[in-house]
Each structure stands twice: as structure tokens, then as C-alpha cells.
Design a protein around this motif. Structure first.
Motif, mmCIF file in Angstrom:
data_model
loop_
_atom_site.group_PDB
_atom_site.id
_atom_site.type_symbol
_atom_site.label_atom_id
_atom_site.label_comp_id
_atom_site.label_asym_id
_atom_site.label_seq_id
_atom_site.Cartn_x
_atom_site.Cartn_y
_atom_site.Cartn_z
ATOM 1 N N LEU A 77 27.212 16.975 -50.603
ATOM 2 C CA LEU A 77 26.886 16.094 -51.800
ATOM 3 C C LEU A 77 27.568 14.623 -51.442
ATOM 4 O O LEU A 77 28.361 14.421 -50.883
ATOM 5 N N SER A 78 26.875 13.678 -51.817
ATOM 6 C CA SER A 78 27.338 12.191 -51.548
ATOM 7 C C SER A 78 28.409 11.774 -52.652
ATOM 8 O O SER A 78 28.363 12.709 -53.401
ATOM 9 N N GLU A 79 29.074 10.875 -52.118
ATOM 10 C CA GLU A 79 30.035 10.566 -53.078
ATOM 11 C C GLU A 79 29.587 9.785 -54.209
ATOM 12 O O GLU A 79 30.488 9.561 -55.257
ATOM 13 N N LYS A 80 28.470 8.898 -54.238
ATOM 14 C CA LYS A 80 27.903 8.305 -55.461
ATOM 15 C C LYS A 80 26.645 9.014 -55.586
ATOM 16 O O LYS A 80 26.079 9.757 -54.816
ATOM 17 N N ILE A 81 26.108 8.600 -56.814
ATOM 18 C CA ILE A 81 24.860 9.281 -57.332
ATOM 19 C C ILE A 81 24.128 8.131 -58.231
ATOM 20 O O ILE A 81 24.702 7.263 -58.733
ATOM 21 N N LYS A 82 22.876 7.891 -58.092
ATOM 22 C CA LYS A 82 21.937 6.836 -58.702
ATOM 23 C C LYS A 82 21.598 7.642 -59.948
ATOM 24 O O LYS A 82 21.234 8.581 -59.977
ATOM 25 N N THR A 83 21.889 7.121 -61.206
ATOM 26 C CA THR A 83 21.504 7.415 -62.505
ATOM 27 C C THR A 83 19.822 7.119 -62.889
ATOM 28 O O THR A 83 19.509 6.191 -61.836
#
Length: 166
Positions: A26-32
Motif C-alpha cells: 500500500l502507498s503512503e498517501k491516498i487520493k480521496t
């Protein structure tokens, strides 16, 4: 407004979500859905739980399933909370998070089998809400709720932020 929905997710779907949040890919950031880029996972040091956000495409099939069952609502965000030994959450009401989009209701889905941990009671107001693996509780943001301390094992839930249509 609390509404219990039995078997919203199958045991296999619950295990899939647990495996997904346990993945090291899983990436450290997520786009909402609003387009904001935010931190995916963090530890709430006050209460001791770990919070992990999931988004499309990794959680799309669960988002679609929830949208198809709760047709009066639209999923705004989906995240998990992992409560290890001694973790809890004090009484609170929810509020929309601008970076995730407007929301006014929540859905708690029990991901772990409740026989795998002790403690961790979910209270909405003064009522104990007992959920089996895959069951869910729908609630308004005006509903005070809390989780009692985990005495043994680990409790994992999915918390879905919803917007009531209309």
C-alpha cells in the motif's frame, strides 16, 4: 437512527480487507474522491488504534456493494481501524472531513470475528451494539459512540463515511 444490517460482508470479504490493510504494497498517501492527497495510515496515540484509509480501485467492489445495499446513501470514504490490546476510543460524534468530502452518516462493519478478542464493546449512546463478523451498524453523525478497551486480541472494523442522498 442506528440500523443493524446482518451479513453486509461475507467472512471472505472481511478477510480480504484485513489482508489488504496488512499488505506492505500500500502507498503512503491516498487520493480521496475530492482529489486531495492525504496520509493513508496513522496511529492515534491518544486511543491506541491504527487508522488505514482505502480508496478506489483497491476497495471499489466494497464501495459498490455498500452503495447498492444502502441506496439512500453514497460512500464518501472507506477506512479501517485496528484496535490492539489496550486500545479504545472515547465517546465522540463524527463530523465531515473536508479533505474526504461532505458526509453526514457512518457505517461500522465488523471485520474480525468477535470471538477473537475480548473487550472492544461498541456503544452508541448507552446501547451496546453487538455485531458478528460482516455485520454493520448505520448511524447519524449526531449519535455519540465509543469503543471500550481491548482486553485481549485485536478488533478490526471498517468505518465508512456516507452522505445521505437528497
Amino acid at each position: 437512527m442506528e440500523r443493524i444490517h446482518k451479513n453486509l460482508l461475507t467472512k471472505n470479504e472481511c478477510q480480504e480487507i484485513i489482508a489488504l490493510i496488512s499488505s506492505e504494497t500500500l502507498s503512503e498517501k491516498i487520493k480521496t474522491l475530492t482529489g486531495a492527497e492525504i496520509t493513508r495510515t496513522y496511529l492515534n496515540e491518544q486511543w491506541g488504534y491504527t487508522f488505514t484509509r482505502l480508496g478506489p480501485p483497491e476497495a471499489q467492489k466494497y464501495i459498490d456493494k455498500i452503495n447498492n445495499i444502502f441506496t439512500d446513501y453514497t460512500v464518501v470514504s472507506l477506512r479501517t481501524l485496528r484496535y490492539p490490546y489496550k486500545a479504545c476510543m472515547g465517546q465522540h460524534t463524527d463530523a465531515p472531513l473536508p479533505e474526504e468530502g461532505n458526509s453526514n452518516a457512518g457505517l461500522i462493519i465488523q471485520l474480525t470475528d468477535p470471538n477473537m478478542y475480548k473487550g472492544g464493546g461498541l456503544f452508541m449512546g448507552k446501547e451496546l451494539i453487538e455485531l458478528e463478523q460482516g455485520d454493520s451498524a448505520l448511524y447519524s453523525y449526531t449519535t455519540p459512540h465509543r469503543v471500550t478497551q481491548i482486553l485481549k486480541g485485536v478488533r478490526i472494523i471498517c468505518n465508512v463515511r456516507l452522505l445521505k442522498n437528497g
